[in-house]
Structures are given as C-alpha cells and as structure tokens.
Design an enzyme around this catalytic site. Structure first.
Site, mmCIF file in Angstrom:
data_model
loop_
_atom_site.group_PDB
_atom_site.id
_atom_site.type_symbol
_atom_site.label_atom_id
_atom_site.label_comp_id
_atom_site.label_asym_id
_atom_site.label_seq_id
_atom_site.Cartn_x
_atom_site.Cartn_y
_atom_site.Cartn_z
ATOM 1 N N ARG A 89 39.503 48.817 -12.283
ATOM 2 C CA ARG A 89 38.396 48.880 -13.244
ATOM 3 C C ARG A 89 38.751 49.970 -14.237
ATOM 4 N NH1 ARG A 89 35.105 51.746 -8.593
ATOM 5 N NH2 ARG A 89 35.472 53.914 -9.152
ATOM 6 N N TYR A 135 37.050 29.245 -7.963
ATOM 7 C CA TYR A 135 37.151 28.020 -8.763
ATOM 8 C C TYR A 135 37.622 28.387 -10.155
ATOM 9 C CZ TYR A 135 35.469 23.571 -10.771
ATOM 10 O OH TYR A 135 35.363 22.356 -11.396
ATOM 11 N N ARG A 143 0.797 -1.234 0.000
ATOM 12 C CA ARG A 143 0.000 0.000 0.000
ATOM 13 C C ARG A 143 0.829 1.283 0.000
ATOM 14 N NH1 ARG A 143 -3.810 -0.997 4.869
ATOM 15 N NH2 ARG A 143 -2.331 -2.653 5.304
ATOM 16 N N GLY A 174 3.958 -15.425 5.682
ATOM 17 C CA GLY A 174 3.236 -15.014 6.883
ATOM 18 C C GLY A 174 4.151 -14.804 8.085
ATOM 19 N N THR A 175 3.577 -14.207 9.122
ATOM 20 C CA THR A 175 4.380 -13.831 10.301
ATOM 21 C C THR A 175 4.900 -15.063 11.051
ATOM 22 O OG1 THR A 175 2.300 -13.576 11.503
ATOM 23 C CG2 THR A 175 3.299 -11.576 10.658
ATOM 24 N N GLN A 193 13.847 -14.333 4.759
ATOM 25 C CA GLN A 193 12.635 -15.148 4.648
ATOM 26 C C GLN A 193 12.194 -15.072 3.189
ATOM 27 O OE1 GLN A 193 9.102 -13.378 6.120
ATOM 28 N NE2 GLN A 193 7.941 -15.272 6.206
ATOM 29 N N GLY A 235 -5.841 -8.062 14.021
ATOM 30 C CA GLY A 235 -6.210 -9.299 14.704
ATOM 31 C C GLY A 235 -6.935 -8.944 16.000
ATOM 32 N N ALA A 291 28.033 44.764 -1.163
ATOM 33 C CA ALA A 291 26.950 44.112 -1.892
ATOM 34 C C ALA A 291 27.430 43.645 -3.262
ATOM 35 C CB ALA A 291 25.788 45.082 -2.062
#
Ligand code: UD1
Ligand code: CA
Length: 450
Positions: free
Chosen positions: A432, A379, A8, A71-72, A66, A131, A372
C-alpha cells in the site's frame, strides 16, 4: 388423476405442481404410491399436461392424456386401455390430495381384495362441496351424490367421499364405460359407479380415515398453506420424537430430509431444504436457512445464517449473518463470523474469518486469521482463479488478494494491502502507499461571501 384445472389456485402453474414441503403435490402422491409397489402406475394429465409430464420425466410410470376433461369418470375411461387384462385391484388417487398415508392405502387395497368396491371416506364438520355417502336404512352404502346434485337432506350428510377408492379391475371397466353425464355439471362422475356396484350386488365398503389431514385436497392458496402447516406439524413432531429440541414446532420448516444426532437444538424460524445432516450437540440459531449441507458435531450456528451446499467441520462457529455457498468446506473448529461469505473454498482446522469478508475459490490453511473487510478477487471478468493461503497466515484488515496468488505459510499481510504477487512465507508483506504527513499543509479557510 391430475388432469383438472385447479381454477381456484388462480395460477399459471398446473395445480398438482404447486409445492408442499418443497415437493410438488403430485410427487407426494406418487412417492406414496411407489411404496405400494403397484404393477403399473398411470398418471392422467390434461390441464398443463406438457408441464406436468416434464416434471415426471424419468419416473417409472406412464402418462395418459385426457383431452378435454369431462369429469373423473371420463378420466378413468382414458386409462382403461392401458391397464392389464384380467383380474386385479385398481387404486384411484387424486393428484391434489397429497398427505394420504401408505398404510391407509394398503388397508383400502386389502378391503377391495379384487372383489369389493372400497371407498375411503371421512366425517367432516363442514362437508360442503364434497360427494356425500348415501346409506340405506339398514346402514349399507347406496351411492355417492355430488354436492351440486344433492338435496337439502343429502347435503346434511357429514360422511363424505375422499376421492380415493380401490376397485376390482374387470368390474371397473364395465361400470366406467356405462357412465352417463345427466347431472348438474354435465360431467361423467366416477362416483356414479357406486350405485352400479350396489345394483349388481358387488360389496361396497366405506373405510373411514381417522385423521382428516390424509384426505384434505388442495384447491386454493389458503388450503395449500393450511396443508403445509399440517405437514410441517407432522415433520416437526417426528423430529422431536427423534430427540431434536425445537424451540417452537409451529415455527419450523422442513422441505426435504433432515437427520440429526443427539442434543440438537433448533431455534425458531429455521428452514431446512434438500438433504441436511446435522451431528450431535449442535445448536442452530433463529432464522437460519440450511440447504444440502453437512454440519459436524459440537457446532454452533448463530442466527440469520444461510448455508447451501456446504460442510461445517466439528466444533465450528458460524454466524450470525454468515453465508456459506456451494463448495464451502470448513475444517474442524473454523470460525466464520458476521457478514462473511465463503464460496468454493476449503478452510483448515482453526481458521478464522470473523468479520465482513469474502473467500471465493480459496484454499485456506490451518489457523489462518483472515481480517475484517478482506476479500479474494477471484474473478478477472472472464475466468475464476484460486487463492492459496498457507497455514498460520495472518491477513490484516481490508486486504485484496488478487487471484491467482499464493500467500506462504506464516506470512503476515499488512492491513490495506492489495496482493497481486506471491507473498513469501514467514515475512511481512505490505502493499500500500507509504504513509506521508505534510507539516506545512493548511486546511482551506472558508471564503467570505460577496
Ligand atoms: C371429487 C368427487 C367427490 C369427492 C371429491 C373429493 C367425483 C365426481 N367427485 O369431486 O365425490 O368428494 O372429489 O375431493 O369424482 N380430474 C381429472 N379429469 C377431470 C376431472 C378431474 O383428472 O376431468 C382430476 C382432478 O385433477 C383431481 C381429481 O380428478 O385430481 C378430482 O377432481 P375434482 O374436480 O377436484 O373433483 P371434485 O369435483 O372435487
Ligand atoms: Ca369437479
């Protein structure tokens, strides 16, 4: 027991590996089991066994496969050869029932005491699918009937078996080997051992759990999310009991360990992952994600901040919308503002990067002001290099610091500079194009059509 398919969930991932509070469901069960210091821990795997076993690598336990899953009861048959000879108590847990508490299991094991069969039960308003505990007129347990095999009368029973039991080892061997699969699901039901115990005169104890959260299983994404909320409620309450002020415990998520000093306030929508240590008098704004981090005293983290693998020194201010990545080490009173990213960098006391900037692989001195739009170009396409910005440097806006490069103490870098060579201490460095004005220049006029 962790061999079931979990149909499910409608997922490729084995059910017991789906995460609750950041940890696989099965890990919750195993952590609780480990606290009991059992002589031996066995995990029954089957569906997705390879993946489940890989997730358990390195833990002090044994996996038993298993195949196929019948089943359990069949699951327990597989582990019998791996259990020690002689007396003892076997505690059977479900890999998909994650929130069982240690104290509950201790009490269940004590109720078994190596002699009785002890079942963990709970009363549910809606017992569908479980159960049912069938009792004799005198009140004693007679057996468990699976939902699919139950009569309408039995389906009205609200006392259910949680899937968790403690059984005496020698008797468990005998009972489990005698199981048959003549039932609605053609499975070997572990729950059929209850009637066997009754017929042998072995005492059967039904121990009720008060908080149903402990025994709720996960079968669907809906149930997983429901349990996540219950777990988060537990975790939020524990934080609040420790004095943390959560703006809204329903909007708090902890997927790891969070420790806080005094007077910590956490606004809505925050997610804490891994190991997070927070000092005293700290405020965390709304919608922050904080993973594996250390936050000092008197820190303010503003909304929408993302912190991972980082340290924030005392008196710091971070965010809103800041990102601290692994290796970001902020000294005392550092300010990191909006849209600033810091990675693998140390910042000295009082350094500030308040707007739209990147610091990667940088060593930043005390009182540096980083303007800013400035970035470290760390890199070169093949390798990462360091940028060293010494104390009291002022980096103007929109600068590119091409690493490896060092800016000397007290230097000022003019806005818009691209710095690829060392900038001497105490000086203004401008890199610059010189500003030029053209007095004879005329703006082009629009040419007339046709
Ligand atoms: C089981 C109980 C039921 C109880 C319920 C509680 C049985 C027959 N029924 O029902 O009384 O109310 O749990 O949740 O035991 N598993 C295996 N191998 C298998 C089948 C299951 O390892 O062949 C494991 C599952 O992974 C799971 C657990 O056993 O962890 C329970 O299996 P599940 O199919 O969910 O049991 P239910 O039918 O819900
Ligand atoms: Ca089943």
């Amino acid at each position: 027991m962790a061999a079931g398919k979990g149909t499910r969930m409608k997922s490729q991932r084995p059910k017991v590996l789906h995460r609750l509070g950041g940890r696989p469901l099965l890990q919750h069960v195993l952590d609780t089991a480990a606290a009991l210091q059992a002589a031996r821990t066995l995990v029954i795997t089957g569906h997705g066994a390879g993946e489940v076993e890989a997730a358990l690598a390195g833990l002090d336990l044994q996996c038993v496969r298993q195949v196929p899953q019948l089943g359990t009861g069949h699951a327990i048959q597989q582990v019998l050869p791996h259990l020690p000879e002689g007396e003892g108590t076997v505690l059977i847990l479900n890999g998909d029932v994650p929130l069982i508490r240690e104290a509950t299991l201790r009490a269940l094991a004590a109720a078994c005491g190596g002699r009785a069969l002890a079942l963990l039960t709970v009363e549910l308003a809606d017992p569908g699918g479980y159960g049912r505990i069938v009792r004799a007129a005198g009140g004693g347990v007679r057996g468990i009937v699976e939902h699919k095999d139950a009569s309408p009368d039995q389906r009205a029973i609200r006392e259910i078996y949680s899937g968790i039991m403690a059984a005496p080892l020698p008797a468990l061997r005998r009972w489990v080997m005698a199981l048959q699969n003549d039932n609605a699901q053609r499975e070997y039901y572990l729950t059929d051992i209850v009637a066997m115990a009754v017929s042998e005169g072995v005492p059967v104890v039904a121990q009720a759990v008060a908080d149903d959260t402990e025994v709720l299983g996960v079968n669907s994404p809906l149930q997983l999310a429901g349990l996540e909320r219950r777990l988060q409620k537990r975790l939020a309450e524990a934080q609040m009991e420790a004095g943390v002020r959560l703006a809204d415990p329903a909007r708090f998520d902890l997927r790891g360990a969070l420790s806080c000093g005094e007077d910590v306030e956490i606004d809505v929508g925050c997610v804490f992952e891994g190991t997070v240590r927070v000092g005293s008098r700290v405020s965390v704004g709304a919608h922050c994600v904080i993973r594996d981090a250390e936050i000092g005293d008197d820190v303010v983290i503003h909304a929408f901040t993302h912190i991972e693998g980082a340290r924030v020194g005392h008196g710091g201010r971070v965010g809103p919308y800041a990102r601290l990545r692994p290796g970001a080490e902020l000294g005392a009173e550092v300010h990191i503002g909006n849209f600033v990213e810091v990675k693998n960098s140390t910042l000295g006391r009082g350094a500030k990067a308040n707007h739209l900037a990147y610091l990667g692989d940088a060593t930043v001195g005390a009182r540096v002001n980083y303007g800013a739009g400035s970035i470290t170009a760390n890199y070169d396409g093949a390798n990462k290099h360091r940028t060293v910005i010494e104390d009291d440097v002022h980096v103007g806006s929109n600068c590119v610091l091409v690493a490896p490069v060092t800016i000397g103490a007290g230097a000022t870098i003019a806005g818009g500079s691209t710095i690829a060579r060392p900038a001497p201490a105490g000086q203004l460095t401008v890199a610059r194009a010189r500003q030029l004005s053209v007095p004879t220049w005329k703006r082009p006029a629009k040419t007339k059509k046709g």
